[in-house]
Design a protein around this motif. Structure first.
Motif, short mmCIF file in Angstrom:
data_model
loop_
_atom_site.label_atom_id
_atom_site.label_comp_id
_atom_site.label_asym_id
_atom_site.label_seq_id
_atom_site.Cartn_x
_atom_site.Cartn_y
_atom_site.Cartn_z
N ILE A 57 0.83 -1.20 0.00
CA ILE A 57 0.00 0.00 0.00
C ILE A 57 0.87 1.25 0.00
CG2 ILE A 57 -1.85 1.26 1.20
CD1 ILE A 57 -2.56 -1.38 2.61
N VAL A 58 0.47 2.22 -0.80
CA VAL A 58 1.09 3.55 -0.80
C VAL A 58 0.02 4.57 -0.46
CG1 VAL A 58 2.11 5.37 -2.23
CG2 VAL A 58 2.93 3.01 -2.44
N ILE A 95 6.72 13.96 -3.87
CA ILE A 95 7.78 13.89 -2.87
C ILE A 95 7.49 12.71 -1.94
CG2 ILE A 95 6.59 15.58 -1.41
CD1 ILE A 95 9.37 16.41 -0.36
N TRP A 96 8.50 11.89 -1.71
CA TRP A 96 8.36 10.74 -0.80
C TRP A 96 8.76 11.15 0.62
CZ3 TRP A 96 6.27 6.09 -2.06
CH2 TRP A 96 6.13 5.80 -3.43
N VAL A 97 8.03 10.64 1.58
CA VAL A 97 8.40 10.83 2.99
C VAL A 97 8.81 9.48 3.56
CG1 VAL A 97 6.91 12.84 3.28
CG2 VAL A 97 6.00 10.57 3.78
N GLU A 98 9.75 9.51 4.50
CA GLU A 98 10.31 8.26 5.03
C GLU A 98 9.47 7.68 6.16
OE1 GLU A 98 14.38 8.77 6.04
OE2 GLU A 98 15.00 9.30 3.99
N ALA A 155 5.34 4.91 1.30
CA ALA A 155 5.24 3.49 0.94
C ALA A 155 5.22 2.62 2.18
CB ALA A 155 6.41 3.10 0.05
N GLY A 156 4.23 1.77 2.26
CA GLY A 156 4.15 0.83 3.37
C GLY A 156 5.09 -0.35 3.17
N GLU A 157 5.15 -1.19 4.17
CA GLU A 157 6.02 -2.36 4.14
C GLU A 157 5.64 -3.27 2.97
OE1 GLU A 157 7.28 -6.07 7.13
OE2 GLU A 157 6.05 -4.41 7.85
#
Length: 275
Positions: free
Chosen positions: A117-118, A160-163, A137-139
């Motif tokens: 899942i995102v 933009i991706w967040v950690e 992004a999930g596991e």
């Protein structure tokens, strides 16, 4: 997943429709996209406009999905997910949620723990192709799947991706809710100009064009916005007087407090929706 079969549930709605339109305009094969919804006439109109396939059967659509984009109202998400959970577990598509506020933990309960899942947080300028989308992004989400999610987001602007998942709350405070901040400022400028004697139509035209020009200049420039501001300010001039008024009135602190409150409310809503 260069030409993955994409299914958009709620696909004829404003946000999903904008994303689909952006994908098709960028060259993604329309026949590889399915949009679902309840209103057959709306779906027919959308298909005629975009060339994508449409369906009123969510379960059948999910059965062929490589990528499943969920674009329904947050309060409808639990019921939707539970209605398609068996098919999602069987198919194992990449799931991308466009709904605000719902944490991954809730999707895992509703859809199954192993589903990739995102979370995506687009903003309303995506409707005109100039959006910002925060992604988390999930596991279990693979590198290829992240590229697909980014491609979908970039169909309507930048991504933009967040950690950490909490980073989505900060994205909401900056870009998710951010358009309303600018609309508020523009509204205040228009009101002030009208009170000073300018015709409202003229005030609106000048304000909106100035906002557009300032944003374009900032995006195109290789210096930061602070320097761009100083470039407009002559010593003891008109702009300096206005900026000093904003600063002495506490505008920087007010913006910081407002964005903090926004992020705090986003975290609260995630807990409420999780329950």
């Amino acid at each position: 997943m260069s030409e993955a079969k994409m299914v958009f549930i709620g696909g004829a709605g404003n946000m999903a429709g904008a994303v689909i339109g952006g994908l098709v305009a960028s060259g993604y094969p329309a026949e590889r996209i399915v949009a679902t919804g309840r209103n057959e006439q709306k779906l027919a109109d959308f298909a005629a406009k975009t060339g994508v396939r449409t369906s009123t059967d969510n379960d059948a659509a999910v059965a062929e999905a490589d990528v499943l984009v969920l674009s329904v109202k947050p309060q409808m998400m639990k019921e939707l997910c539970q209605s398609i959970a068996a098919r999602v577990v069987e198919r194992q598509p990449l799931v991308i949620s466009l709904a605000a506020g719902i944490p991954l933990a809730a999707y895992r309960r509703w859809l199954g723990a192993g589903v990739p899942i995102v979370r995506a947080m687009p903003n309303t300028p995506a409707l005109v192709g100039t959006g910002v989308t925060g992604l988390y992004a999930g596991e279990g989400v693979t590198g290829d799947q992240k590229q697909v999610a980014q491609k979908i987001a970039e169909a309507v602007g930048i991504a933009i991706w967040v950690e950490e998942e909490s980073g989505i709350d900060r994205v909401i405070a900056v870009s998710g809710s951010g358009p309303a901040y600018y609309f508020q400022f523009m509204e205040s400028m228009i009101d002030a100009a009208e009170k000073a004697g300018m015709a409202r139509a003229d005030a609106e035209r000048l304000t909106l064009q100035t906002a557009l020009g300032a944003a374009k200049l900032a995006v195109a420039s290789d210096v930061d916005v602070g320097q761009l501001k100083r470039n407009v300010m002559s010593p003891n001039g008109t702009t300096e007087r206005a900026i000093q008024c904003f600063q002495s009135g506490g505008l920087p602190e007010l913006v910081e407090r407002a964005m903090g409150d926004c992020a705090e409310r986003a975290a609260e809503m995630a807990k409420e929706l999780d329950n």
